[in-house]
Design a protein around this motif. Structure first.
Motif, PDB file in Angstrom:
ATOM      1  N   CYS A 133     -20.144-135.149  18.357  1.00  0.00           N
ATOM      2  CA  CYS A 133     -19.833-136.542  18.046  1.00  0.00           C
ATOM      3  C   CYS A 133     -19.210-137.273  19.236  1.00  0.00           C
ATOM      4  O   CYS A 133     -19.563-138.400  19.531  1.00  0.00           O
ATOM      5  CB  CYS A 133     -18.933-136.632  16.816  1.00  0.00           C
ATOM      6  SG  CYS A 133     -17.710-135.333  16.673  1.00  0.00           S
ATOM      7  N   HIS A 134     -18.253-136.623  19.937  1.00  0.00           N
ATOM      8  CA  HIS A 134     -17.579-137.305  21.051  1.00  0.00           C
ATOM      9  C   HIS A 134     -17.788-136.576  22.370  1.00  0.00           C
ATOM     10  O   HIS A 134     -17.246-136.985  23.381  1.00  0.00           O
ATOM     11  CB  HIS A 134     -16.078-137.398  20.780  1.00  0.00           C
ATOM     12  CG  HIS A 134     -15.745-137.951  19.435  1.00  0.00           C
ATOM     13  ND1 HIS A 134     -15.552-137.132  18.336  1.00  0.00           N
ATOM     14  CD2 HIS A 134     -15.601-139.227  19.008  1.00  0.00           C
ATOM     15  CE1 HIS A 134     -15.285-137.897  17.283  1.00  0.00           C
ATOM     16  NE2 HIS A 134     -15.327-139.163  17.658  1.00  0.00           N
ATOM     17  N   CYS A 152     -18.093-130.947  21.098  1.00  0.00           N
ATOM     18  CA  CYS A 152     -18.496-131.496  19.808  1.00  0.00           C
ATOM     19  C   CYS A 152     -19.668-132.453  20.007  1.00  0.00           C
ATOM     20  O   CYS A 152     -19.804-133.063  21.069  1.00  0.00           O
ATOM     21  CB  CYS A 152     -17.329-132.182  19.117  1.00  0.00           C
ATOM     22  SG  CYS A 152     -16.818-133.717  19.887  1.00  0.00           S
ATOM     23  N   ARG A 180     -16.423-133.855  23.246  1.00  0.00           N
ATOM     24  CA  ARG A 180     -15.161-133.280  23.699  1.00  0.00           C
ATOM     25  C   ARG A 180     -15.242-131.764  23.561  1.00  0.00           C
ATOM     26  O   ARG A 180     -15.838-131.266  22.601  1.00  0.00           O
ATOM     27  CB  ARG A 180     -14.003-133.776  22.807  1.00  0.00           C
ATOM     28  CG  ARG A 180     -13.543-135.179  23.106  1.00  0.00           C
ATOM     29  CD  ARG A 180     -12.173-135.418  22.500  1.00  0.00           C
ATOM     30  NE  ARG A 180     -12.194-135.353  21.047  1.00  0.00           N
ATOM     31  CZ  ARG A 180     -11.953-136.408  20.246  1.00  0.00           C
ATOM     32  NH1 ARG A 180     -11.663-137.567  20.766  1.00  0.00           N
ATOM     33  NH2 ARG A 180     -11.976-136.273  18.937  1.00  0.00           N
ATOM     34  N   CYS A 231     -15.741-132.274  15.886  1.00  0.00           N
ATOM     35  CA  CYS A 231     -14.315-132.026  16.122  1.00  0.00           C
ATOM     36  C   CYS A 231     -13.484-132.404  14.904  1.00  0.00           C
ATOM     37  O   CYS A 231     -12.354-131.971  14.764  1.00  0.00           O
ATOM     38  CB  CYS A 231     -13.851-132.771  17.368  1.00  0.00           C
ATOM     39  SG  CYS A 231     -14.093-134.541  17.279  1.00  0.00           S
TER      40      CYS A 231
HETATM   41 ZN    ZN Z   1     -16.072-135.148  18.302  1.00  0.00          ZN
END
Ligand code: ZN
Ligand code: ZN
Length: 380
Positions: free
Chosen positions: A304-305, A302, A307, A323
């Motif tokens: 954003c993080h 993802c 992950r 995510c």
């Molecule tokens: Zn994320």
């Protein structure tokens, strides 16, 4: 007697294999090699790699090799030695500065030059690695090394006079020298000319999901240039590198057991030495780890993080992956406002899948449902 006339001479076409550049990215992450050391110490892997490089150089005298170290904090050239390191102003394209001839008179000079440069530069790289470098990150700089490899390949292809020159000579007409001086037959058909090139990544570290975006960008660049990325995984399986091999038409092999580590040289020679043309007629060695050729892990990280996610949300404008639903419905990458309210917390993919399976089972049972008549018929 006409046969001796100069006008009837034909130039023999160069039917030999075009020069091939093999760029090897060696993962030199000390954390990973420490874990591998009981079954495969770095010096043994390096010895196998040198034999493999020599074999590539021996196939065709015009073949070239380049070796990059993908280290913990940076990527560095092992061969050719970069000009900044050697202190000279020699260009990297001609193989770096002149190496001192080896003491061993029985060794072929190019083999000795490659071996000396790689061992010297690798020793220097490991000697300059401080504990602070090691504690900062546990993984390796694959994306940076891939980018360096691609830029070197492009540079070499752009400056390589051998390929285009030979192509122009065969197209030259001795009977009428002016006929095809502006003919484009000698022009390079692909982006890289007639220099064939491939990249081999010897991976020992797990994925660094923080590098997902630069790694994928490098993979797409390689795909566009037609450079296959081969991957040999020695430790844990790497999602991104599996995708790299799949997207670029390279080979991905996982050799993670101690028994397969003992046969590293055999794997390199049988799996990775044949060029893409020869591979069409060869059968790839079987996967030792059980995952077959179809078992590519296509998961993404993802944005954003960083992950690795199984199911996520994708921005319909810029295709960024998240995510979880983005705050205020605003894409974190492009800033577009996205309508998310109707989907709730669950991604749209899940209910659609369930619906399809249900319809298939009811049709198989011969039960007519009111929805099945109006639906799009599944392709046979
Ligand atoms: Zn994320
Ligand atoms: Zn977006």
């Amino acid at each position: 007697m006409n046969a001796v006339d100069a006008t009837s001479r034909s130039v023999e076409a160069d039917t030999g294999a075009p020069p091939s550049l093999l760029t090897v990215i060696l993962d030199t992450n000390p954390h990973a090699w420490n874990l591998l050391s009981p079954s495969l110490p770095l010096h043994k892997a390096l010895a196998s790699l040198l034999v493999f490089l020599n074999a590539h150089l021996a196939i065709n005298p015009a073949n070239q090799v380049a070796v990059l170290a993908s280290h913990v904090e940076r990527s560095e050239w092992l061969y050719p030695t970069p000009p900044s390191k050697s202190g000279g102003d020699t260009d990297m394209l001609d193989g770096g500065p002149v190496q001192q001839p080896s003491d061993d008179a029985n060794k072929y000079r190019p083999f000795a030059a490659v071996e000396r440069a790689i061992t010297t530069n690798l020793q220097a790289l490991l000697a300059t690695t401080t504990p602070a470098n090691l504690s900062s990150t546990p993984t390796t700089m694959t994306a940076g090394a891939l980018t360096l490899a691609l830029s070197h390949t492009s540079k070499l292809a752009a400056s390589g006079p051998t390929s285009t020159q030979s192509a122009q000579t065969t197209a030259f007409n001795y009977s009428d020298p002016n006929s095809n001086t502006s003919d484009s037959r000698g022009a390079a058909p692909s982006t890289l000319g007639s220099l064939t090139s491939r990249v081999l990544i010897l991976s020992a570290s797990p994925d660094n999901s923080a590098q997902y975006i630069p790694t994928m960008n490098a993979i797409f660049a390689a795909q566009r240039l037609g450079i296959p990325i081969d991957v040999l995984t020695l430790a844990s399986a790497s999602t991104f590198l599996q995708q790299a091999a799949d997207a670029t038409g390279g080979i991905h092999l996982a050799r993670t057991t101690p028994a397969s580590h003992a046969g590293l040289l055999q794997t390199l020679m049988l799996g990775f030495l044949p060029d893409p043309t020869a591979r069409q007629n060869l059968i790839l060695p079987a996967q030792a780890s059980g995952s077959g050729a179809g078992g590519v892990d296509f998961r993404a990280a993802c944005f954003c993080h960083r992950r690795i996610v199984d199911v996520g949300f994708v921005c319909s404008i810029c295709l960024s992956i998240f995510c979880e639903p983005v705050p205020d419905g605003t894409c974190l990458t492009c800033g577009s406002h996205l309508a998310l309210a109707s989907y709730g917390r669950k991604p749209a993919v899940v209910p659609r899948k369930k619906k399809k399976r249900k319809r298939a089972t009811t049709e198989a049972n011969g039960v007519e449902t009111p929805g099945s008549a109006g639906g799009t018929p599944a392709p046979a």
